[in-house]
Design a protein around this motif. Sequence first.
Motif, short mmCIF file in Angstrom:
data_model
loop_
_atom_site.label_atom_id
_atom_site.label_comp_id
_atom_site.label_asym_id
_atom_site.label_seq_id
_atom_site.Cartn_x
_atom_site.Cartn_y
_atom_site.Cartn_z
N LEU A 107 -30.17 -16.33 30.94
CA LEU A 107 -30.32 -15.06 31.64
C LEU A 107 -30.47 -15.25 33.14
N LEU A 108 -31.17 -16.30 33.54
CA LEU A 108 -31.34 -16.56 34.96
C LEU A 108 -30.05 -17.09 35.60
N SER A 109 -29.11 -17.56 34.77
CA SER A 109 -27.84 -18.06 35.31
C SER A 109 -26.86 -16.94 35.61
N LEU A 155 -32.22 -18.25 18.33
CA LEU A 155 -31.53 -18.13 19.62
C LEU A 155 -31.24 -16.67 19.95
N ILE A 156 -30.75 -15.91 18.98
CA ILE A 156 -30.40 -14.50 19.22
C ILE A 156 -31.65 -13.68 19.51
N SER A 157 -32.65 -13.79 18.65
CA SER A 157 -33.86 -12.99 18.84
C SER A 157 -34.61 -13.40 20.10
N TRP A 160 -36.41 -12.30 25.73
CA TRP A 160 -36.40 -12.68 27.14
C TRP A 160 -35.58 -11.70 27.96
N GLY A 161 -34.52 -11.14 27.38
CA GLY A 161 -33.74 -10.14 28.09
C GLY A 161 -34.53 -8.88 28.37
N PRO A 175 -45.05 -20.09 28.58
CA PRO A 175 -44.29 -19.56 29.72
C PRO A 175 -44.07 -18.05 29.66
N ALA A 176 -43.76 -17.52 28.48
CA ALA A 176 -43.58 -16.07 28.35
C ALA A 176 -44.89 -15.33 28.62
#
Length: 270
Positions: A97-99, A160-162, A167-168, A242-243
């Motif tokens: 997402l940051l990319s 990965l999806i969830s 994070w999105g 981190p979250a």
Amino acid sequence: MNLNPSAADLLTLTFNPAVWGLLVLAAALYFRPFLQARRTPQGRQNWPVWKAVLFVLALLSALWALDSSAAVYTLNSMALYMVRLMVLAELVPPLLLLSLPRGTALAPRSVPGRLLSVLLDPWVAFAVWTAVILFWNIPAGFNASIVTNTASILLPALYLISGTMIWGAMLRPFPTIQPGTFGKRGWFGFLAALPMMSIAAWWLYAREVLYQPYVGAVCLWNLTPLQNQQISGWIMMLAGLPALGLAVLQLMAWLIEVSDGGGQKPQPRS
């Protein structure tokens, strides 16, 4: 089987055509517009090189978690298996997402805008994330994933999806379709951390092995199945920090915003 693998052994990549094909496709979809954007000053400003570096790191992390020698030891190390899942849920998504380029504006009524507005809706993301974490970590769900071999592809893909959805919702990479204040995102971060932290605490304080495939398993590095389970709890808990840290920062920013707004004196009428 080598029950004392070194770091080099665990980092060795294998070759699954499906995994490599998907990652190559993702790289092509990313770097084609990236190279086009770099031709203009505005594009270079919105899409700096460090974002592409984050994308490459995300791909390499996903490749290791999905298609390395570490996957061979799923039945011999619950802790190693949990490291792979946490890489997919808590490391790869924020890097991806940051990319993304700055200033990506999606029209709310476009097909991508409508689809992503649903997938990245905080409550939808929270529901999917909670379902994945709770169902696949209760003994019945986890045992079924190991026995039916869905632990190799399906469960990592779901993490990965969830994880990307969660994070999105927190990072809001598409502000035109993701309204929300810092405060709302901060509280959402705390809420989203509850399922994973609850499972981690359960693993840490359980006095017996909870999952049947690991009861009599021969574990790596001379660890017992119970030690593996407890280490997995620590891995899951540390991976969620981190979250939680981001949620704290967002709440602090919201409180500063509220205090600044509340401290402004009304302007006298002319």
